[in-house]
Write a protein that holds these residues in place. Sequence first.
Motif, mmCIF file in Angstrom:
data_model
loop_
_atom_site.group_PDB
_atom_site.id
_atom_site.type_symbol
_atom_site.label_atom_id
_atom_site.label_comp_id
_atom_site.label_asym_id
_atom_site.label_seq_id
_atom_site.Cartn_x
_atom_site.Cartn_y
_atom_site.Cartn_z
ATOM 1 N N THR A 233 50.071 5.115 -11.677
ATOM 2 C CA THR A 233 50.507 5.691 -10.657
ATOM 3 C C THR A 233 49.948 5.433 -9.222
ATOM 4 O OG1 THR A 233 48.870 7.547 -10.855
ATOM 5 C CG2 THR A 233 50.911 7.800 -11.709
ATOM 6 N N TYR A 234 50.391 5.407 -8.026
ATOM 7 C CA TYR A 234 49.617 5.077 -6.980
ATOM 8 C C TYR A 234 49.625 6.087 -5.647
ATOM 9 C CZ TYR A 234 53.914 3.558 -4.451
ATOM 10 O OH TYR A 234 55.143 3.456 -3.771
ATOM 11 N N GLN A 235 48.897 5.904 -4.679
ATOM 12 C CA GLN A 235 48.856 6.402 -3.526
ATOM 13 C C GLN A 235 48.937 5.569 -2.370
ATOM 14 O OE1 GLN A 235 49.154 9.687 -3.018
ATOM 15 N NE2 GLN A 235 49.039 10.061 -5.354
ATOM 16 N N ALA A 236 49.526 5.659 -1.322
ATOM 17 C CA ALA A 236 49.797 4.724 -0.042
ATOM 18 C C ALA A 236 49.240 5.560 1.155
ATOM 19 C CB ALA A 236 51.043 3.961 -0.146
ATOM 20 N N LEU A 237 48.319 5.349 1.783
ATOM 21 C CA LEU A 237 47.810 6.135 2.883
ATOM 22 C C LEU A 237 47.769 5.271 4.326
ATOM 23 C CD1 LEU A 237 44.886 7.840 0.916
ATOM 24 C CD2 LEU A 237 47.247 8.886 1.297
ATOM 25 N N ILE A 239 46.339 4.115 7.648
ATOM 26 C CA ILE A 239 44.890 4.127 8.097
ATOM 27 C C ILE A 239 44.895 4.407 9.385
ATOM 28 C CG2 ILE A 239 42.947 2.601 8.355
ATOM 29 C CD1 ILE A 239 43.831 0.725 6.093
ATOM 30 N N PRO A 240 44.424 5.467 9.924
ATOM 31 C CA PRO A 240 44.529 6.011 11.295
ATOM 32 C C PRO A 240 44.120 5.129 12.553
ATOM 33 C CG PRO A 240 43.866 7.636 9.834
ATOM 34 C CD PRO A 240 43.783 6.657 9.040
ATOM 35 N N ASP A 241 42.946 4.378 12.131
ATOM 36 C CA ASP A 241 42.126 3.781 13.246
ATOM 37 C C ASP A 241 42.936 2.392 13.250
ATOM 38 O OD1 ASP A 241 41.040 3.089 11.097
ATOM 39 O OD2 ASP A 241 39.088 3.108 11.832
ATOM 40 N N ALA A 242 43.812 1.756 12.451
ATOM 41 C CA ALA A 242 44.334 0.556 12.220
ATOM 42 C C ALA A 242 45.882 0.560 12.142
ATOM 43 C CB ALA A 242 43.912 -0.162 10.970
ATOM 44 N N LEU A 243 46.694 0.658 13.270
ATOM 45 C CA LEU A 243 48.033 0.789 13.312
ATOM 46 C C LEU A 243 48.615 -0.295 12.304
ATOM 47 C CD1 LEU A 243 50.414 2.611 14.464
ATOM 48 C CD2 LEU A 243 50.478 0.996 16.111
ATOM 49 N N GLY A 244 49.715 -0.087 11.407
ATOM 50 C CA GLY A 244 50.396 -0.877 10.631
ATOM 51 C C GLY A 244 49.790 -1.190 9.628
ATOM 52 N N GLN A 245 48.564 -0.650 9.166
ATOM 53 C CA GLN A 245 47.715 -0.947 7.825
ATOM 54 C C GLN A 245 48.149 0.336 6.856
ATOM 55 O OE1 GLN A 245 43.834 -2.363 8.035
ATOM 56 N NE2 GLN A 245 44.245 -3.912 9.668
ATOM 57 N N GLN A 246 48.135 0.144 5.638
ATOM 58 C CA GLN A 246 48.175 1.079 4.444
ATOM 59 C C GLN A 246 47.137 0.553 3.701
ATOM 60 O OE1 GLN A 246 52.187 1.584 3.076
ATOM 61 N NE2 GLN A 246 52.092 3.650 4.034
ATOM 62 N N LEU A 247 46.346 1.755 2.998
ATOM 63 C CA LEU A 247 45.481 1.776 1.608
ATOM 64 C C LEU A 247 46.359 2.096 0.689
ATOM 65 C CD1 LEU A 247 42.691 1.559 0.386
ATOM 66 C CD2 LEU A 247 42.305 3.779 0.911
ATOM 67 N N VAL A 248 46.430 1.164 -0.339
ATOM 68 C CA VAL A 248 47.252 1.546 -1.487
ATOM 69 C C VAL A 248 46.393 1.466 -2.849
ATOM 70 C CG1 VAL A 248 49.250 0.648 -3.090
ATOM 71 C CG2 VAL A 248 49.188 0.220 -0.651
ATOM 72 N N VAL A 249 46.421 2.551 -3.647
ATOM 73 C CA VAL A 249 45.687 2.532 -4.551
ATOM 74 C C VAL A 249 46.316 2.935 -6.092
ATOM 75 C CG1 VAL A 249 43.454 3.985 -5.693
ATOM 76 C CG2 VAL A 249 43.537 3.370 -3.166
ATOM 77 N N TYR A 250 46.078 2.030 -7.009
ATOM 78 C CA TYR A 250 46.710 2.165 -8.327
ATOM 79 C C TYR A 250 45.564 2.666 -9.042
ATOM 80 C CZ TYR A 250 50.389 -1.196 -7.081
ATOM 81 O OH TYR A 250 51.487 -1.711 -6.160
ATOM 82 N N HIS A 251 45.811 3.771 -9.857
ATOM 83 C CA HIS A 251 44.886 4.217 -10.705
ATOM 84 C C HIS A 251 45.609 4.878 -12.057
ATOM 85 C CE1 HIS A 251 46.399 8.133 -9.219
ATOM 86 N NE2 HIS A 251 46.541 7.747 -8.080
ATOM 87 N N ALA A 252 45.108 4.922 -13.129
ATOM 88 C CA ALA A 252 45.771 5.230 -14.298
ATOM 89 C C ALA A 252 44.975 6.693 -14.639
ATOM 90 C CB ALA A 252 45.386 4.385 -15.601
ATOM 91 N N GLU A 253 45.589 7.245 -15.847
ATOM 92 C CA GLU A 253 45.299 8.802 -16.313
ATOM 93 C C GLU A 253 44.095 8.608 -16.898
ATOM 94 O OE1 GLU A 253 46.661 11.727 -16.209
ATOM 95 O OE2 GLU A 253 47.967 10.953 -14.493
ATOM 96 N N PRO A 254 43.046 9.333 -16.754
ATOM 97 C CA PRO A 254 41.879 9.454 -17.548
ATOM 98 C C PRO A 254 42.243 9.166 -19.133
ATOM 99 C CG PRO A 254 41.801 10.777 -15.898
ATOM 100 C CD PRO A 254 43.229 10.483 -15.990
ATOM 101 N N ASP A 255 41.220 8.395 -19.665
ATOM 102 C CA ASP A 255 41.397 8.104 -21.034
ATOM 103 C C ASP A 255 42.734 7.991 -21.861
ATOM 104 O OD1 ASP A 255 38.613 9.171 -21.174
ATOM 105 O OD2 ASP A 255 39.232 11.106 -21.091
ATOM 106 N N SER A 256 43.501 7.310 -20.891
ATOM 107 C CA SER A 256 44.860 6.682 -21.333
ATOM 108 C C SER A 256 44.692 5.417 -21.641
ATOM 109 C CB SER A 256 45.804 6.969 -20.331
ATOM 110 O OG SER A 256 45.553 6.052 -19.197
ATOM 111 N N PRO A 257 45.795 4.820 -22.574
ATOM 112 C CA PRO A 257 45.511 3.286 -22.950
ATOM 113 C C PRO A 257 45.606 2.438 -21.651
ATOM 114 C CG PRO A 257 47.317 4.510 -24.204
ATOM 115 C CD PRO A 257 46.860 5.599 -23.379
#
Length: 278
Positions: A233-237, A239-257
């Motif tokens: 799953t992921y979140q895309a946020l 970045i308020p002080d950098a117009l046009g930029q997004q922080l993207v984070v991919y992460h997995a369910e804890p203890d999942s394969p």
Amino acid sequence: MLDNELGQFLRARRASLRPDDVGVISHGMRRVSGLRREEVAVLAGMNADYYTRLEQGRERHPSPQILDALSQAMRLDTDARTHLYRLAGAVPSGRTTTTTDQVSPAMRQLIDGYPLGAAFVVNRALDILAANTLTQALYSPFTRADNLARMTFLDPAARQFYTRWGQTAEATVANLRHAVGLDPNNPRLRATIRILTEQSPEFTRLWNTHNVRGKTHEAKHFLHPDVGPLALTYQALDIPDALGQQLVVYHAEPDSPTAQALKLLGSLHATRDHTPNT
């Protein structure tokens, strides 16, 4: 490509609608794909000649009331409606002249310090501006991890890496369409679209559908040659002080394969980085 974006968008959306989608009763043979111009005009409560001028680019600045009516008539979702407004110049474009591709030291420190998932920063053209080590490991099957759109359409590794390539391709193009609405004169964005249009028939076909979509939170499905399938799953946020930029984070369910596979991938990548060349 960008000269009559409003008209092109309206034509593409009209062509994508069937009469049944909007409650229009169809009689006889239809010579056009989707709705007729007259049908859209009736649904939007406007003169058919005025709507024709919008599609042909002879009228480029419809009122907010007209745009609202078209949004309802064409069943536009939030992203597509916002895009329509921007194309018509009815939504302020924002501080587009202040966009930056420079990632701040604080943001680099943040993504480097996130060990549980792949964290990276992209601009509106989907260039990867900064990435942590797990992102580098995740995208290691590609020739180079530089631009998500280029990687999707022009890198041979993409078809195997993205197990749902068609879905990924559609989302990537729709995201670029959304970016054009936000920042139509961005030179890097325009260059990326030009290159992909010239080199990828699949991109060109999807680009001409004019689908618009910002980043969502849907699951991503990858197949990495070193650790096998990954469901992230992921979140895309923004970045308020950098117009046009997004922080993207991919992460997995804890203890999942997938979580275990990510740990293994990170270890393999670290081992290779510290193995001396022979």
